[in-house]
Structures are given as structure tokens and as C-alpha cells.
Design a protein around this motif. Structure first.
Motif, PDB file in Angstrom:
ATOM      1  N   PRO A   1     -14.645 -32.907  -7.378  1.00 36.79           N
ATOM      2  CA  PRO A   1     -14.670 -33.251  -8.802  1.00 36.79           C
ATOM      3  C   PRO A   1     -14.483 -34.747  -9.045  1.00 36.79           C
ATOM      4  O   PRO A   1     -14.964 -35.293 -10.033  1.00 36.79           O
ATOM      5  N   SER A   2     -13.783 -35.409  -8.139  1.00 40.90           N
ATOM      6  CA  SER A   2     -13.559 -36.853  -8.237  1.00 40.90           C
ATOM      7  C   SER A   2     -14.090 -37.492  -6.956  1.00 40.90           C
ATOM      8  O   SER A   2     -13.695 -37.100  -5.851  1.00 40.90           O
ATOM      9  N   ILE A   3     -14.996 -38.456  -7.106  1.00 43.34           N
ATOM     10  CA  ILE A   3     -15.697 -39.009  -5.944  1.00 43.34           C
ATOM     11  C   ILE A   3     -15.484 -40.513  -5.865  1.00 43.34           C
ATOM     12  O   ILE A   3     -15.812 -41.242  -6.799  1.00 43.34           O
ATOM     13  N   GLY A   4     -14.958 -40.962  -4.745  1.00 42.91           N
ATOM     14  CA  GLY A   4     -14.784 -42.387  -4.510  1.00 42.91           C
ATOM     15  C   GLY A   4     -15.496 -42.787  -3.234  1.00 42.91           C
ATOM     16  O   GLY A   4     -16.607 -42.305  -2.956  1.00 42.91           O
TER      17      GLY A   4
ATOM     18  N   CYS B   1     -12.279 -41.951   1.931  1.00 42.75           N
ATOM     19  CA  CYS B   1     -11.051 -41.746   1.139  1.00 42.75           C
ATOM     20  C   CYS B   1     -11.152 -40.574   0.170  1.00 42.75           C
ATOM     21  O   CYS B   1     -10.311 -40.440  -0.717  1.00 42.75           O
ATOM     22  N   THR B   2     -12.161 -39.732   0.325  1.00 38.83           N
ATOM     23  CA  THR B   2     -12.374 -38.623  -0.604  1.00 38.83           C
ATOM     24  C   THR B   2     -12.660 -37.345   0.172  1.00 38.83           C
ATOM     25  O   THR B   2     -13.474 -37.346   1.091  1.00 38.83           O
ATOM     26  N   ARG B   3     -11.989 -36.273  -0.190  1.00 37.03           N
ATOM     27  CA  ARG B   3     -12.279 -34.956   0.377  1.00 37.03           C
ATOM     28  C   ARG B   3     -12.487 -33.952  -0.746  1.00 37.03           C
ATOM     29  O   ARG B   3     -12.131 -34.206  -1.903  1.00 37.03           O
ATOM     30  N   ALA B   4     -13.064 -32.807  -0.412  1.00 38.84           N
ATOM     31  CA  ALA B   4     -13.176 -31.722  -1.382  1.00 38.84           C
ATOM     32  C   ALA B   4     -11.780 -31.187  -1.679  1.00 38.84           C
ATOM     33  O   ALA B   4     -10.879 -31.257  -0.838  1.00 38.84           O
ATOM     34  N   ILE B   5     -11.578 -30.680  -2.897  1.00 35.20           N
ATOM     35  CA  ILE B   5     -10.264 -30.135  -3.242  1.00 35.20           C
ATOM     36  C   ILE B   5     -10.214 -28.639  -2.948  1.00 35.20           C
ATOM     37  O   ILE B   5     -11.243 -27.980  -2.815  1.00 35.20           O
ATOM     38  N   LYS B   6      -9.007 -28.133  -2.841  1.00 36.33           N
ATOM     39  CA  LYS B   6      -8.789 -26.707  -2.605  1.00 36.33           C
ATOM     40  C   LYS B   6      -8.599 -26.002  -3.948  1.00 36.33           C
ATOM     41  O   LYS B   6      -8.234 -26.635  -4.938  1.00 36.33           O
ATOM     42  N   PRO B   7      -8.847 -24.695  -4.004  1.00 29.54           N
ATOM     43  CA  PRO B   7      -8.656 -23.960  -5.263  1.00 29.54           C
ATOM     44  C   PRO B   7      -7.259 -24.175  -5.840  1.00 29.54           C
ATOM     45  O   PRO B   7      -6.259 -24.084  -5.118  1.00 29.54           O
ATOM     46  N   GLY B   8      -7.191 -24.504  -7.113  1.00 26.11           N
ATOM     47  CA  GLY B   8      -5.916 -24.707  -7.780  1.00 26.11           C
ATOM     48  C   GLY B   8      -5.377 -26.120  -7.719  1.00 26.11           C
ATOM     49  O   GLY B   8      -4.410 -26.442  -8.417  1.00 26.11           O
ATOM     50  N   GLU B   9      -6.002 -26.986  -6.927  1.00 24.09           N
ATOM     51  CA  GLU B   9      -5.529 -28.366  -6.847  1.00 24.09           C
ATOM     52  C   GLU B   9      -6.007 -29.171  -8.059  1.00 24.09           C
ATOM     53  O   GLU B   9      -7.058 -28.870  -8.635  1.00 24.09           O
ATOM     54  N   PRO B  10      -5.260 -30.228  -8.439  1.00 23.47           N
ATOM     55  CA  PRO B  10      -5.711 -31.108  -9.519  1.00 23.47           C
ATOM     56  C   PRO B  10      -7.040 -31.770  -9.160  1.00 23.47           C
ATOM     57  O   PRO B  10      -7.388 -31.893  -7.973  1.00 23.47           O
ATOM     58  N   GLU B  11      -7.756 -32.234 -10.184  1.00 25.00           N
ATOM     59  CA  GLU B  11      -9.090 -32.808  -9.973  1.00 25.00           C
ATOM     60  C   GLU B  11      -9.087 -33.981  -8.999  1.00 25.00           C
ATOM     61  O   GLU B  11     -10.036 -34.166  -8.241  1.00 25.00           O
ATOM     62  N   ARG B  12      -8.017 -34.784  -9.020  1.00 24.34           N
ATOM     63  CA  ARG B  12      -8.006 -35.979  -8.182  1.00 24.34           C
ATOM     64  C   ARG B  12      -7.200 -35.801  -6.894  1.00 24.34           C
ATOM     65  O   ARG B  12      -6.884 -36.768  -6.215  1.00 24.34           O
ATOM     66  N   ALA B  13      -6.922 -34.546  -6.528  1.00 21.90           N
ATOM     67  CA  ALA B  13      -6.142 -34.290  -5.310  1.00 21.90           C
ATOM     68  C   ALA B  13      -6.881 -34.724  -4.051  1.00 21.90           C
ATOM     69  O   ALA B  13      -6.253 -34.971  -3.011  1.00 21.90           O
ATOM     70  N   GLY B  14      -8.205 -34.825  -4.119  1.00 25.51           N
ATOM     71  CA  GLY B  14      -8.977 -35.224  -2.954  1.00 25.51           C
ATOM     72  C   GLY B  14      -9.078 -36.716  -2.728  1.00 25.51           C
ATOM     73  O   GLY B  14      -9.718 -37.163  -1.768  1.00 25.51           O
ATOM     74  N   ARG B  15      -8.455 -37.496  -3.581  1.00 28.11           N
ATOM     75  CA  ARG B  15      -8.503 -38.957  -3.439  1.00 28.11           C
ATOM     76  C   ARG B  15      -7.267 -39.425  -2.678  1.00 28.11           C
ATOM     77  O   ARG B  15      -6.147 -39.123  -3.058  1.00 28.11           O
ATOM     78  N   TRP B  16      -7.465 -40.158  -1.570  1.00 27.95           N
ATOM     79  CA  TRP B  16      -6.375 -40.685  -0.735  1.00 27.95           C
ATOM     80  C   TRP B  16      -5.359 -39.581  -0.433  1.00 27.95           C
ATOM     81  O   TRP B  16      -4.160 -39.748  -0.572  1.00 27.95           O
ATOM     82  N   TRP B  17      -5.880 -38.435  -0.004  1.00 26.38           N
ATOM     83  CA  TRP B  17      -5.085 -37.220   0.164  1.00 26.38           C
ATOM     84  C   TRP B  17      -3.976 -37.341   1.193  1.00 26.38           C
ATOM     85  O   TRP B  17      -3.026 -36.557   1.185  1.00 26.38           O
ATOM     86  N   TRP B  18      -4.063 -38.310   2.096  1.00 29.08           N
ATOM     87  CA  TRP B  18      -3.047 -38.447   3.150  1.00 29.08           C
ATOM     88  C   TRP B  18      -1.777 -39.138   2.648  1.00 29.08           C
ATOM     89  O   TRP B  18      -0.775 -39.175   3.353  1.00 29.08           O
ATOM     90  N   GLU B  19      -1.824 -39.675   1.427  1.00 28.65           N
ATOM     91  CA  GLU B  19      -0.639 -40.317   0.863  1.00 28.65           C
ATOM     92  C   GLU B  19       0.204 -39.291   0.108  1.00 28.65           C
ATOM     93  O   GLU B  19      -0.312 -38.307  -0.417  1.00 28.65           O
ATOM     94  N   ASN B  20       1.497 -39.543   0.031  1.00 35.10           N
ATOM     95  CA  ASN B  20       2.424 -38.586  -0.591  1.00 35.10           C
ATOM     96  C   ASN B  20       2.561 -38.770  -2.093  1.00 35.10           C
ATOM     97  O   ASN B  20       2.931 -37.840  -2.806  1.00 35.10           O
ATOM     98  N   ASP B  21       2.301 -39.975  -2.576  1.00 32.59           N
ATOM     99  CA  ASP B  21       2.515 -40.270  -3.996  1.00 32.59           C
ATOM    100  C   ASP B  21       1.511 -39.507  -4.861  1.00 32.59           C
ATOM    101  O   ASP B  21       0.300 -39.703  -4.750  1.00 32.59           O
ATOM    102  N   GLU B  22       1.997 -38.631  -5.731  1.00 30.76           N
ATOM    103  CA  GLU B  22       1.108 -37.850  -6.586  1.00 30.76           C
ATOM    104  C   GLU B  22       0.400 -38.707  -7.629  1.00 30.76           C
ATOM    105  O   GLU B  22      -0.584 -38.283  -8.234  1.00 30.76           O
ATOM    106  N   LYS B  23       0.894 -39.928  -7.857  1.00 30.77           N
ATOM    107  CA  LYS B  23       0.289 -40.804  -8.852  1.00 30.77           C
ATOM    108  C   LYS B  23      -0.578 -41.883  -8.190  1.00 30.77           C
ATOM    109  O   LYS B  23      -0.794 -42.942  -8.752  1.00 30.77           O
TER     110      LYS B  23
END
Length: 249
Positions: free
Chosen positions: A200-203, A207-229
Motif C-alpha cells: 500500500p505504501s511504496i518507496g 526499503c519496502t516490503r509487502a505488508i501482512k494482514p492487519g498491519e498498518p499501511e506503512r508497516a512495510g517501510r523500513w520494517w527492520w527498524e523498531n520505531d513505529e513512527k
């Protein structure tokens, strides 16, 4: 005509834009004088905005940050969009010297190793090209939406960007994903095929992966980092980002 860009003007615009539809919001901003720039990442939000600009022939410059690490699908969509709407999307690339300096310090894919290195990469591939794209602009149109992430939940329609001395206009702030999809369907807007594959969010591709069901739209961006923001820095004050050792980057 020189546009007035300050907090008071931004607040007044925020109130005015709330009651208008997308075409009305874009037309109002384009009528205010000064240079208006829309920066597109070719995601669904930005394709909807580009479609409105092109369809209504609005005097708004359309630009994209071609970072050098984009998905092929994203790069291909630039030309397709230009052809469909008979517009020019100006590409802003990172400078070779900046990339060379980054690679010498962190390595080509050093962004996986630390938040500092990741922000430094975004700095050379996105922030510095963005500064060139927005040079002389009074208004910056974006595709930010409140529903994209918790970090964007309070996104206004208009806000004063003190660092860049312009007013940022978020014309889709109150749109949800279903409204976007309906607009795309009704207006035959070309979209990135990656959306249908769970992006849903493409960079940038690394640095971008597909998201899993139920994840926020931008969960696939820089997914290896812990900061939710986590953000790249385009839409947050520089002071809010982790400090970098090299301010040149």
C-alpha cells in the motif's frame, strides 16, 4: 503575484480547504500566486492528485524524486502517467558526489545497519533532491493522509513549513483508502501494480516490503527498524530526526 506564506495564511487555508472537493482544493491553491509544486511518489494517493491536476489542466508543477533505488514498476509508471495526462513529471535525482560520499562512509546498503545510516541515505537520495524541487515554491502539495499511520493521524489540510518557508497542502488529508480506490476505478487512473501485490505504501525497493494482514499501511517501510513512527524526513521537522554524524549528508 507573490503569495503570502505564514502561519496565519496556512490556518485560513486549512479552514477553506476542508469544505472543498479535490479539484476545488487544488484549484484554490493554484489561484493563490507563487509557484506551486506537487511531489509524487507514484503511489495511489499521488496518482489521484496527478490525475486531478492533469484533467483540470492546473498550473501546478509535478515533480518526483527518482532516487536511483526505486522499483522498476514505479519508474515505468512515470512515463505512463505523463502520456495519459499530457503532463511533464520533472525527475530530481541525487547527486553523484553525494552518493559516492555516502557509499564510502556506510556502504551501498548501509541503511540496514543503523538508523543514522538510513537517515543519511534518505538525506542524499530524497531530502537534497526535494530541496531542489521546492526551490522558489510558495506551496507544496503532498498526498499525506491521516489514515496512513498513527504518526499522520492529525494531518491538517494546510500547514506552515518553517524550515522550507512555504505552506504544505495535504489535499487528501481526510480521504480513506476506499475513497481512493473508488476514485481510481471511476476515473481510470493508472496505479502502481505493486499495490495489488500487498504494497500500500511504496518507496525505494530495498526499503519496502509487502505488508501482512492487519498491519498498518506503512508497516512495510523500513520494517527492520523498531520505531513505529519511522519516517524518511520529508514530512517531519529535521530537528525531530535522529542526529547524524555528518551534516553534509
Amino acid at each position: 503575484m507573490t503569495a503570502i506564506t505564514d502561519k496565519g495564511t496556512a490556518k485560513a487555508l486549512d479552514d477553506q480547504l476542508a469544505s472543498l472537493d479535490l479539484a476545488g482544493r487544488l484549484s484554490l491553491v493554484a489561484s493563490l500566486g507563487g509557484r506551486t509544486v506537487f511531489t509524487t511518489s507514484l503511489g495511489i494517493e499521488d496518482q489521484v492528485i496527478t490525475a486531478a491536476i492533469g484533467t483540470h489542466r492546473l498550473p501546478i508543477d509535478v515533480a518526483t524524486l527518482e532516487t536511483g533505488r526505486l522499483f522498476k514498476e514505479t519508474v515505468d509508471l512515470i512515463g505512463e502517467t505523463e502520456s495519459q495526462y499530457d503532463i511533464t513529471i520533472t525527475r530530481y535525482h541525487p547527486l553523484k558526489d553525494d552518493i559516492d560520499e555516502y557509499v564510502a562512509k556506510y556502504g551501498m546498503n548501509g541503511f540496514y545497519e543503523s538508523v543514522e545510516a538510513r537517515h543519511a541515505c534518505c538525506g542524499v537520495r530524497k531530502l537534497k533532491p526535494l530541496a531542489r524541487a521546492l526551490e522558489g515554491a510558495s506551496f507544496w502539495i503532498t498526498g499525506l493522509r491521516r489514515g496512513q499511520s498513527g504518526n499522520r493521524a492529525e494531518t491538517p489540510f494546510a500547514e506552515f513549513d518553517a524550515e522550507r518557508n512555504l505552506i504544505k497542502i495535504n489535499v487528501l488529508a481526510d480521504w480513506d483508502i476506499e475513497t481512493l480506490k473508488a476514485y481510481v476505478e471511476e476515473n481510470a487512473v493508472p496505479v502502481n501494480p505493486l499495490h495489488a501485490r500487498g504494497y500500500p505504501s511504496i518507496g525505494c525497493e530495498p526499503c519496502t516490503r509487502a505488508i501482512k494482514p492487519g498491519e498498518p499501511e506503512r508497516a512495510g517501510r523500513w520494517w527492520w527498524e523498531n520505531d513505529e513512527k519511522r519516517e524518511c524526513g520529508l514530512h517531519v521537522p529535521e530537528a525531530a530526526l535522529p542526529s547524524l554524524e555528518s551534516s553534509a549528508l
